[in-house]
Design a protein around this motif. Structure first.
Motif, mmCIF file in Angstrom:
data_model
loop_
_atom_site.group_PDB
_atom_site.id
_atom_site.type_symbol
_atom_site.label_atom_id
_atom_site.label_comp_id
_atom_site.label_asym_id
_atom_site.label_seq_id
_atom_site.Cartn_x
_atom_site.Cartn_y
_atom_site.Cartn_z
ATOM 1 N N UNK A 189 0.946 -1.340 0.107
ATOM 2 C CA UNK A 189 0.131 -0.033 0.024
ATOM 3 C C UNK A 189 0.914 1.379 -0.004
ATOM 4 N N UNK A 190 0.409 2.115 -0.992
ATOM 5 C CA UNK A 190 1.202 3.466 -0.924
ATOM 6 C C UNK A 190 0.368 4.644 -0.619
ATOM 7 N N UNK A 191 0.735 5.940 -0.183
ATOM 8 C CA UNK A 191 0.120 6.953 0.035
ATOM 9 C C UNK A 191 -1.008 7.323 -0.979
ATOM 10 N N UNK A 192 -1.979 8.114 -0.690
ATOM 11 C CA UNK A 192 -2.919 8.499 -1.806
ATOM 12 C C UNK A 192 -2.019 9.146 -2.726
ATOM 13 N N UNK A 193 -0.784 9.970 -2.423
ATOM 14 C CA UNK A 193 -0.093 10.390 -3.433
ATOM 15 C C UNK A 193 1.115 9.920 -3.524
ATOM 16 N N UNK A 194 1.485 9.167 -4.525
ATOM 17 C CA UNK A 194 2.915 8.639 -4.510
ATOM 18 C C UNK A 194 3.649 9.593 -5.479
ATOM 19 N N UNK A 195 4.680 10.299 -4.660
ATOM 20 C CA UNK A 195 5.613 11.145 -5.320
ATOM 21 C C UNK A 195 6.899 10.392 -5.558
ATOM 22 N N UNK A 196 7.109 10.576 -7.113
ATOM 23 C CA UNK A 196 8.200 9.697 -7.611
ATOM 24 C C UNK A 196 9.137 10.542 -8.406
ATOM 25 N N UNK A 197 10.254 10.933 -7.599
ATOM 26 C CA UNK A 197 11.344 11.885 -8.244
ATOM 27 C C UNK A 197 12.412 11.062 -9.117
ATOM 28 N N UNK A 198 12.603 11.726 -10.495
ATOM 29 C CA UNK A 198 13.453 10.995 -11.299
ATOM 30 C C UNK A 198 14.848 11.458 -10.723
ATOM 31 N N UNK A 199 15.942 10.432 -10.666
ATOM 32 C CA UNK A 199 17.090 10.715 -10.149
ATOM 33 C C UNK A 199 18.222 10.312 -11.088
#
Lengths: 426, 158
Positions: B71-81
């Motif tokens: 389960x992930x948060x309602x907003x899954x923030x994914x930063x490109x690195x």
């Protein structure tokens, strides 16, 4: 210099069929191909044009099309590769967002030429909004009679479906892509057999990059001789260069093959940020070997870059100024390949992990001078020994960095720390 | 259980292929959109719909990084690195998000609203640095821009 792929990019609503048809040439190529040309004539025209694949390998598209069986005894498929995952590459996305109908035209013409009735567009899973734009364009093409049964009143039928990937770089490899369409892990297949004989579900299949298909309608409209007149003898036509990194105007630039790297960086992309000193350029996506600042007079075409010891790849140019730590570049890139190896070949699975571990160690100031030769040894064992080219693609950037920036690796080891404390923090 | 709507979308995607199994990726996308992640129960359900053993769904869901296995948060923030984003400060973007959200990479906030991840190249190199929140891209990021985005998602100002 005329732009033909991107000429409508600035037009309002350019992704709609209404605007596409109002631009004069819209769907004329499909009409001419289906009603006035035989499949053989189309394949000959594409062969004559010299069109080469825009996905990295640069294979002649017409020749690839001619490998497909001529009879219709079994189903045949086209896969359009829109997986666009090579770091630095963001060009196919622009075509989808701003002019998807030229792609659909190319797919229809290719399908007619190869006797294909089903096309899959394999789009990377993260391009969710692009998949929607593309689906709208496909729906419009059905509504206007360019897709479906009896296209334009002929006996030719075609369906185009979008298949969304799941965030795996390896699915950009053609046989990995086919496995993924079948609903499996995207682990590449051994070749031979090649896709034209044994592709999706074992049926004859042709896979081309999305940009490659997007050139086709222009070649049909204006002829192979026109296309051959652009670019160089062996790299014909315009292509999309994506420029990123430390430039003033990053973006996608449509230019003929053979333009100098210097012109792209300093004229089109506006030069280096803050007028800093240029340090290195990756010319064709993360897998291609880095060039140094004194090599940028090189012409951007297949042969010239090969002579320069690198490759044109996907035309994705990553520019780095003097503040860049090249060991950190190696660290970022080797992490990527370690993350993306599919794991089935030992050299690649183990090699990518070891390379990243060693470079990360050097970056932290914990490396030994012997590590540099170990890295080169690992890289040479990864090259040419695996089922697909991901292993080579992981080895090349490390070899390139050590060839031109070995002193920087040594400096990290001597000083027992990264000399560029602020690098990458801007 | 998937909703009626989701089941209908799955039926539509099965029609695109000559073999049902090929619809596994589409089905996983549909399920994740509805549930936020792929649970054991969802895997079993998909296997049932597509008439394949559940191990064949499992090997796909674990191979492709886009699918969340927890389960992930309602907003899954994914930063490109990856490289182009790194060159333009993605490390700083990650640090700033960690500070603003009070969590580390790979973690979720206690109220399950936000999760933070680092991801590989997402094809936004010309508009770096960038992040993806669920299916949407946010590009040319700055601290100010991140503040505005977090605010629009209901995260209180610092």
């Amino acid at each position: 210099m005329e732009r033909y792929l991107t000429k409508n990019f600035d037009v309002q609503d350019s992704e709609t069929i209404k605007v596409y048809l109002s631009q004069g040439e819209g769907y004329k190529a499909v009409e001419n191909a289906l009603k006035k040309m035989t499949p053989e004539q189309i394949i000959d025209e594409i062969k004559k044009s010299g069109l080469r694949g825009r996905g990295g390998a640069g294979f002649p598209a017409g020749l690839k099309w001619s490998f497909m069986p001529k009879d219709n005894a079994r189903p045949k498929y086209i896969c359009c590769n829109a997986d666009e995952s090579e770091p630095g590459t963001f060009k196919d996305r622009q075509i989808i967002e701003k002019d998807p109908h030229q792609l659909i035209e190319g797919l229809i013409i290719g399908a007619y030429a190869m006797g294909v009735n089903t096309v899959y567009i394999y789009i990377r899973g993260e391009y969710a909004s692009q998949a929607k734009i593309l689906q709208n364009a496909i729906d419009e093409a059905y509504d206007n009679g360019y897709l479906g049964k009896n296209v334009l009143g002929t006996d030719f039928n075609i369906d185009i479906y979008i298949h969304r990937g799941g965030g795996a770089y390896i699915c950009g490899e053609e046989t990995g892509l086919m496995e993924s369409i079948e609903g499996k892990k995207g682990q590449p297949r051994k070749k031979p057999p090649f896709p034209a004989g044994y592709g999706v579900w074992g049926y004859p299949t042709t896979i081309n990059n999305l940009e490659t298909f997007s050139h086709v309608s222009h070649i049909i409209n204006r002829g192979a001789d026109w296309f051959k007149g652009i670019g160089t003898e062996k790299s014909t036509g315009n292509t999309l260069f994506g420029v990123s990194g430390h430039v003033k105007r990053p973006g996608v630039y449509e230019l003929p093959f053979g333009v100098s790297l210097k012109e792209i960086i300093y004229e089109h992309a506006g030069g280096i940020r803050n007028d800093n000193e240029l340090k290195g350029v990756i010319p064709g996506g993360s897998s291609t070997k880095i060039l140094t600042a004194d090599m940028i007079d090189v012409r951007m075409d297949h042969d010239s870059l090969m002579q320069a010891g690198s490759s044109i790849g996907t035309g994705a140019i990553i520019v780095m100024d003097h503040t860049t730590c090249m060991v950190r570049v190696g660290c970022v890139l080797s992490h990527f390949y370690r993350h993306e190896t599919c794991g089935q070949c030992t050299q690649c699975r183990e090699g990518t992990a070891w390379m990243h571990q060693i470079i990360a160690r050097i970056e932290k100031g914990e490396g030994e001078i012997e590590d540099l030769d170990i890295l080169l040894d690992i890289a040479s064992n990864m090259e040419g020994n695996t089922i697909c080219a991901l292993s080579d693609a992981a080895a090349w950037p490390v070899q390139g960095l050590l060839r031109y920036f070995r002193d920087e690796f040594e400096e990290h080891i001597k000083q027992k720390k990264c000399p560029f404390t602020d690098s990458f923090l801007v | 259980m998937l909703s009626e709507d989701a089941r209908r979308s799955v039926e539509d995607s099965i029609k695109k292929y000559s073999q049902k199994k090929a619809a596994v990726l589409s089905t996983l996308h549909i399920a994740q959109k509805e549930k936020g992640w792929i649970s054991e129960e969802t895997i079993e359900e998909i296997a049932g719909i597509l008439d394949i053993p559940s191990i064949e769904v499992k090997e796909v869901v674990s191979f492709y990084t886009i699918f969340n296995l927890r389960d992930v948060g309602k907003y899954h923030i994914q930063v490109c690195t990856n490289l182009s984003c790194s060159l333009l400060g993605s490390r700083h973007i990650v640090n700033y998000l960690e500070k603003r959200l009070g969590l580390g990479v790979g973690k979720s906030t206690e109220d399950k609203r936000f999760s933070l991840s680092e991801v590989e190249c997402l094809g936004s190199c010309g508009t770096a640095p960038m992040m993806q929140i669920n299916e949407d891209y946010y590009e040319n990021l700055t601290e100010e821009k991140i503040d505005k985005i977090l605010e629009s998602l209901g995260h209180a100002q610092k």
